[in-house]
Design an enzyme around this catalytic site. Structure first.
Site, short mmCIF file in Angstrom:
data_model
loop_
_atom_site.label_atom_id
_atom_site.label_comp_id
_atom_site.label_asym_id
_atom_site.label_seq_id
_atom_site.Cartn_x
_atom_site.Cartn_y
_atom_site.Cartn_z
N HIS A 199 52.41 33.84 111.24
CA HIS A 199 51.06 34.11 111.75
C HIS A 199 50.04 33.81 110.66
O HIS A 199 50.30 34.07 109.47
CB HIS A 199 50.95 35.58 112.20
CG HIS A 199 49.69 35.84 112.97
ND1 HIS A 199 48.48 36.03 112.34
CD2 HIS A 199 49.44 35.87 114.30
CE1 HIS A 199 47.54 36.20 113.27
NE2 HIS A 199 48.09 36.10 114.47
N GLU B 234 47.85 28.26 117.31
CA GLU B 234 46.74 29.20 117.09
C GLU B 234 45.77 28.63 116.06
O GLU B 234 45.95 28.89 114.85
CB GLU B 234 47.28 30.53 116.58
CG GLU B 234 48.20 31.24 117.52
CD GLU B 234 48.11 32.76 117.32
OE1 GLU B 234 47.73 33.43 118.28
OE2 GLU B 234 48.38 33.23 116.22
C1 PEP Z 1 46.14 36.19 117.04
O1 PEP Z 1 45.68 36.47 115.92
O2 PEP Z 1 47.35 35.97 117.23
C2 PEP Z 1 45.20 36.10 118.16
C3 PEP Z 1 45.51 35.35 119.16
O3 PEP Z 1 44.07 36.86 118.02
P1 PEP Z 1 42.79 36.89 119.00
O4 PEP Z 1 43.30 36.85 120.42
O5 PEP Z 1 42.13 38.15 118.66
O6 PEP Z 1 41.99 35.67 118.69
#
Ligand code: PEP
Length: 247
Positions: free
Chosen positions: A91, A161
């Site tokens: 992450h 992400e």
């Molecule tokens: C994350 O950090 O995995 C994430 C998806 O956060 P957010 O939905 O708050 O952007």
């Protein structure tokens, strides 16, 4: 859809954790999605132990060590013994704390060796004009996939992400067109490691400010297999609305 709720350190009381879990159970019983909850380690220990429901659990991280004299570490063996199914690895918030691709690989291998499914997070910090972010994603993926066996590769879940989209609002998240392009690119790389139909077994999630306002649009035609949801997953109404929006 595979919907993973990353509670991060947002949920501070057991009472709230239990409330959110019961919402997740209701959504999962509705049968539309595979719902996975990733609580903090103490809450994971409490909630996942003896779990007999259709909600599955993920750890937010796993130790690089396998056991022994390692104060404060939570090993893959402990998670497997608890009945946890998934582990988030790499992450961006862990990478920001110093986790390298080599460490992410080691964690992935420990998870796989203990029967856990790694959710490998990849994503660029920014979208530069020279498109260096494309190479960055390839490096993050290859550093793990190149070392795994074909069978192990097929057990992976990839969470795309983009860091610039995390923790914002739906309006500042990725566009559906850009997400479609990134999913195609990630699938192409997966195809290099898993030629033929094998790569279709690998699920690609999107994470980064998924809220009820953008969930349906992002899911509609981008080719994603689900979401990794942060802040909106700790608001029962928002989480429920996202699940309904993509049903
Ligand atoms: C994350 O950090 O995995 C994430 C998806 O956060 P957010 O939905 O708050 O952007």
């Amino acid at each position: 859809m595979l919907i993973v709720a990353n509670w991060k350190a947002y949920v501070e009381t057991m009472e709230k954790a239990k409330r959110l879990l019961s919402v997740a159970k209701r959504l999962s019983m509705a049968g539309h999605h595979e719902i996975v909850i990733a609580p903090s380690a103490p809450h994971l220990g409490y909630l996942a132990g003896g779990n007999r429901t259709s909600v599955e659990f993920a750890a937010q991280d796993v130790s690089q060590t396998l056991g022994g004299a390692a104060t404060g570490e939570v090993t893959a063996g402990l998670l497997a013994d608890l009945g946890v199914s998934y582990v988030i690895v790499g992450h961006s918030e862990r990478r920001a704390a110093g986790e390298t691709d080599a460490i992410v690989l080691e964690k992935t291998r420990h998870a796989l060796a203990h029967g856990l499914i790694p959710i490998l997070c990849i994503g660029e910090r920014e979208r530069d004009a020279e498109a260096a972010y494309i190479t960055h994603l390839r490096t993050q993926l290859s550093s793990v996939l190149s070392v795994l066996s074909q069978k192990e590769r097929m057990r992976m879940v990839i969470a795309y992400e983009p860091i610039w989209a995390i923790g914002k609002s739906a309006a500042e998240s990725i566009t559906s067109a850009d997400l479609t392009e990134m999913v195609l690119y990630i699938r192409k790389i997966l195809g290099e490691f898993l030629p033929g139909k094998g790569n279709l077994k690998v699920r690609i999630l999107y994470g980064g400010s998924v809220e009820s306002a953008n969930a349906r649009t992002l899911a509609a035609s981008s080719g994603i297999d689900g979401f990794l949801i942060g802040h909106a997953s700790v608001d029962a109404a928002s989480f429920g609305a996202i699940a309904k929006a993509v049903s």
